[in-house]
Design a protein around this motif. Structure first.
Motif, mmCIF file in Angstrom:
data_model
loop_
_atom_site.group_PDB
_atom_site.id
_atom_site.type_symbol
_atom_site.label_atom_id
_atom_site.label_comp_id
_atom_site.label_asym_id
_atom_site.label_seq_id
_atom_site.Cartn_x
_atom_site.Cartn_y
_atom_site.Cartn_z
ATOM 1 N N ASP A 117 -47.589 -57.399 38.856
ATOM 2 C CA ASP A 117 -47.504 -58.856 38.964
ATOM 3 C C ASP A 117 -48.014 -59.353 40.309
ATOM 4 O O ASP A 117 -48.484 -60.490 40.412
ATOM 5 C CB ASP A 117 -46.054 -59.302 38.766
ATOM 6 N N ALA A 118 -47.911 -58.530 41.331
ATOM 7 C CA ALA A 118 -48.390 -58.896 42.661
ATOM 8 C C ALA A 118 -48.740 -57.620 43.413
ATOM 9 O O ALA A 118 -48.175 -56.555 43.137
ATOM 10 C CB ALA A 118 -47.337 -59.697 43.430
ATOM 11 N N ILE A 119 -49.676 -57.733 44.347
ATOM 12 C CA ILE A 119 -50.111 -56.584 45.133
ATOM 13 C C ILE A 119 -50.026 -56.929 46.610
ATOM 14 O O ILE A 119 -50.555 -57.951 47.046
ATOM 15 C CB ILE A 119 -51.565 -56.190 44.789
ATOM 16 N N VAL A 120 -49.369 -56.067 47.358
ATOM 17 C CA VAL A 120 -49.410 -56.114 48.815
ATOM 18 C C VAL A 120 -50.167 -54.867 49.243
ATOM 19 O O VAL A 120 -49.857 -53.758 48.793
ATOM 20 C CB VAL A 120 -47.998 -56.133 49.426
ATOM 21 N N ALA A 121 -51.189 -55.020 50.083
ATOM 22 C CA ALA A 121 -52.059 -53.900 50.420
ATOM 23 C C ALA A 121 -52.146 -53.676 51.918
ATOM 24 O O ALA A 121 -52.113 -54.622 52.707
ATOM 25 C CB ALA A 121 -53.465 -54.128 49.863
ATOM 26 N N ALA A 122 -52.254 -52.412 52.288
ATOM 27 C CA ALA A 122 -52.514 -52.061 53.681
ATOM 28 C C ALA A 122 -53.973 -52.355 54.010
ATOM 29 O O ALA A 122 -54.830 -52.407 53.123
ATOM 30 C CB ALA A 122 -52.203 -50.585 53.919
ATOM 31 N N GLU A 123 -54.249 -52.508 55.282
ATOM 32 C CA GLU A 123 -55.608 -52.834 55.714
ATOM 33 C C GLU A 123 -56.611 -51.755 55.334
ATOM 34 O O GLU A 123 -57.803 -52.030 55.182
ATOM 35 C CB GLU A 123 -55.624 -53.042 57.229
ATOM 36 N N ASP A 124 -56.140 -50.517 55.162
ATOM 37 C CA ASP A 124 -57.049 -49.413 54.844
ATOM 38 C C ASP A 124 -57.216 -49.189 53.342
ATOM 39 O O ASP A 124 -57.905 -48.254 52.927
ATOM 40 C CB ASP A 124 -56.561 -48.112 55.494
ATOM 41 N N ALA A 125 -56.632 -50.043 52.518
ATOM 42 C CA ALA A 125 -56.684 -49.837 51.074
ATOM 43 C C ALA A 125 -58.074 -50.128 50.507
ATOM 44 O O ALA A 125 -58.725 -51.100 50.905
ATOM 45 C CB ALA A 125 -55.645 -50.711 50.364
ATOM 46 N N VAL A 126 -58.514 -49.265 49.588
ATOM 47 C CA VAL A 126 -59.757 -49.486 48.854
ATOM 48 C C VAL A 126 -59.475 -49.297 47.372
ATOM 49 O O VAL A 126 -58.688 -48.439 46.981
ATOM 50 C CB VAL A 126 -60.896 -48.546 49.303
ATOM 51 N N PHE A 127 -60.138 -50.104 46.549
ATOM 52 C CA PHE A 127 -59.876 -50.143 45.115
ATOM 53 C C PHE A 127 -61.169 -49.844 44.358
ATOM 54 O O PHE A 127 -62.205 -50.460 44.628
ATOM 55 C CB PHE A 127 -59.372 -51.527 44.707
ATOM 56 N N GLY A 128 -61.116 -48.942 43.391
ATOM 57 C CA GLY A 128 -62.327 -48.670 42.633
ATOM 58 C C GLY A 128 -62.118 -47.732 41.460
ATOM 59 O O GLY A 128 -61.057 -47.112 41.306
ATOM 60 N N LEU A 129 -63.150 -47.645 40.640
ATOM 61 C CA LEU A 129 -63.150 -46.780 39.461
ATOM 62 C C LEU A 129 -64.327 -45.810 39.550
ATOM 63 O O LEU A 129 -65.432 -46.128 39.112
ATOM 64 C CB LEU A 129 -63.267 -47.620 38.177
ATOM 65 N N PRO A 130 -64.101 -44.606 40.087
ATOM 66 C CA PRO A 130 -65.164 -43.600 40.142
ATOM 67 C C PRO A 130 -65.273 -42.823 38.830
ATOM 68 O O PRO A 130 -65.680 -41.665 38.825
ATOM 69 C CB PRO A 130 -64.703 -42.696 41.292
ATOM 70 N N GLU A 131 -64.926 -43.464 37.730
ATOM 71 C CA GLU A 131 -64.841 -42.766 36.443
ATOM 72 C C GLU A 131 -66.177 -42.156 36.028
ATOM 73 O O GLU A 131 -66.229 -41.034 35.524
ATOM 74 C CB GLU A 131 -64.346 -43.714 35.346
ATOM 75 N N LEU A 132 -67.260 -42.877 36.204
ATOM 76 C CA LEU A 132 -68.553 -42.368 35.769
ATOM 77 C C LEU A 132 -68.974 -41.135 36.558
ATOM 78 O O LEU A 132 -69.762 -40.320 36.066
ATOM 79 C CB LEU A 132 -69.630 -43.456 35.891
ATOM 80 N N ASP A 133 -68.445 -40.984 37.775
ATOM 81 C CA ASP A 133 -68.733 -39.794 38.566
ATOM 82 C C ASP A 133 -67.840 -38.619 38.173
ATOM 83 O O ASP A 133 -68.037 -37.507 38.649
ATOM 84 C CB ASP A 133 -68.528 -40.087 40.055
ATOM 85 N N ARG A 134 -66.837 -38.882 37.329
ATOM 86 C CA ARG A 134 -65.864 -37.849 36.969
ATOM 87 C C ARG A 134 -65.849 -37.544 35.476
ATOM 88 O O ARG A 134 -64.909 -36.940 34.966
ATOM 89 C CB ARG A 134 -64.468 -38.287 37.429
ATOM 90 N N GLY A 135 -66.886 -37.992 34.786
ATOM 91 C CA GLY A 135 -66.968 -37.692 33.363
ATOM 92 C C GLY A 135 -65.946 -38.430 32.528
ATOM 93 O O GLY A 135 -65.506 -37.937 31.486
ATOM 94 N N ALA A 136 -65.558 -39.610 32.958
ATOM 95 C CA ALA A 136 -64.523 -40.367 32.249
ATOM 96 C C ALA A 136 -64.936 -41.828 32.118
ATOM 97 O O ALA A 136 -65.956 -42.263 32.650
ATOM 98 C CB ALA A 136 -63.198 -40.270 32.994
ATOM 99 N N LEU A 137 -64.135 -42.569 31.390
ATOM 100 C CA LEU A 137 -64.290 -44.007 31.242
ATOM 101 C C LEU A 137 -62.892 -44.605 31.238
ATOM 102 O O LEU A 137 -61.899 -43.898 31.106
ATOM 103 C CB LEU A 137 -65.015 -44.358 29.940
ATOM 104 N N GLY A 138 -62.806 -45.923 31.359
ATOM 105 C CA GLY A 138 -61.505 -46.564 31.243
ATOM 106 C C GLY A 138 -61.095 -47.352 32.464
ATOM 107 O O GLY A 138 -61.644 -47.202 33.560
ATOM 108 N N ALA A 139 -60.080 -48.209 32.257
ATOM 109 C CA ALA A 139 -59.456 -49.065 33.267
ATOM 110 C C ALA A 139 -60.336 -50.215 33.732
ATOM 111 O O ALA A 139 -59.988 -50.915 34.685
ATOM 112 C CB ALA A 139 -58.958 -48.261 34.466
#
Length: 266
Positions: A117-139
């Motif tokens: 419902d809400a996100i509090v993040a640290a300054e060093d946080a990064v968000f991503g989907l490396p799925e295509l590099d890992r043979g997966a899909l989704g999210a």
């Protein structure tokens, strides 16, 4: 190690994930997380849940080496079902869920944070989907809840990440704070929510979910069908076999964080 629950503030339940070295969860871990979040939401004394993690990063997704060790598809099926249950548990939790995100939030981490419902993040946080590099899909369902449509597509196709500051600019991160103050900031927001009437806050959560334009459980399940196709076709194994190998792709400022996760013995 595992999933633990505590009550640091009145009306607030803290669910903490700890699967060293990078919080890449095994099948049992996803189910344990789902059970903990659902139990917290059912507790009448709880008015808000904080989902947090120990270690360098919030979540690195599925334990790929567990998948690689399985000669069949049992672990893959278990991981997909476990992820679906954990993501749904966050979304369907009877009370609001605040995600406290530090370091890397990748793959399954996007499913958890995207359904919060809400996100509090640290300054060093990064968000991503490396799925295509890992043979997966989704999210992509959940990344689309964090960034605009075209940015979601570009991030998905390139496996790049977005910073906490960038997500704050898009309005999906509530606050960006120094890492040392992350837990306190998340608990502070949760405590503010928890001061509301317990019955009313549960009605509010149900009402907001009811007007959501996307059925996140159904949408994610649709994506998972393509994950199975990738595995049955053999392309997933081919890509997974290169997991963690050096890449010459230029211009990805988040490569250091992503490679750090890839090179760990998860």
């Amino acid at each position: 190690m595992g999933v633990s629950t505590s009550a640091p503030e009145a009306g607030v339940t803290l669910v903490t994930v700890d699967f060293p070295p990078v919080n890449a969860l095994p099948v049992k871990g996803w189910y344990a997380l789902a059970d903990a979040v659902r139990a917290a939401g059912r507790d009448p004394a709880t008015r808000c849940v904080v989902l947090a993690a120990e270690g360098r990063g919030f979540n690195a997704g599925v334990d790929i080496k567990e998948v690689q060790r399985d000669p069949g598809h049992g672990v893959l099926i278990g991981a997909n079902r476990g992820c679906a249950e954990a993501f749904a548990a966050v979304y369907e939790c009877e009370v609001p869920v605040v995600a406290a995100v530090q370091g890397f939030c990748l793959g399954g981490g996007i499913g958890l944070a995207g359904n919060a419902d809400a996100i509090v993040a640290a300054e060093d946080a990064v968000f991503g989907l490396p799925e295509l590099d890992r043979g997966a899909l989704g999210a992509a369902t959940h990344l689309a809840r964090l960034v605009p449509q075209h940015l979601m597509r570009a991030l998905y196709y390139t496996s790049r990440t977005a910073t906490a500051a960038e997500l704050h600019g898009h309005g999906s991160v509530w606050r960006v704070v120094p890492r040392t103050g992350l837990r306190a900031a998340a608990l502070g927001l949760a405590a503010e929510i928890a001061r509301k009437d317990g019955y009313l806050i549960r009605l509010a959560k149900a009402a907001i979910n009811g007007i959501d334009p996307v059925d996140v459980r159904r949408s994610y399940r649709f994506e998972q069908g393509f994950t199975f196709e990738a595995n049955l076709s053999g392309v997933a194994d081919r890509v997974r076999d290169t997991f963690g190998a050096p890449t010459s792709r230029p211009g990805a400022r988040e490569d250091v964080a992503r490679k750090d996760v890839a090179q760990e013995d998860v």
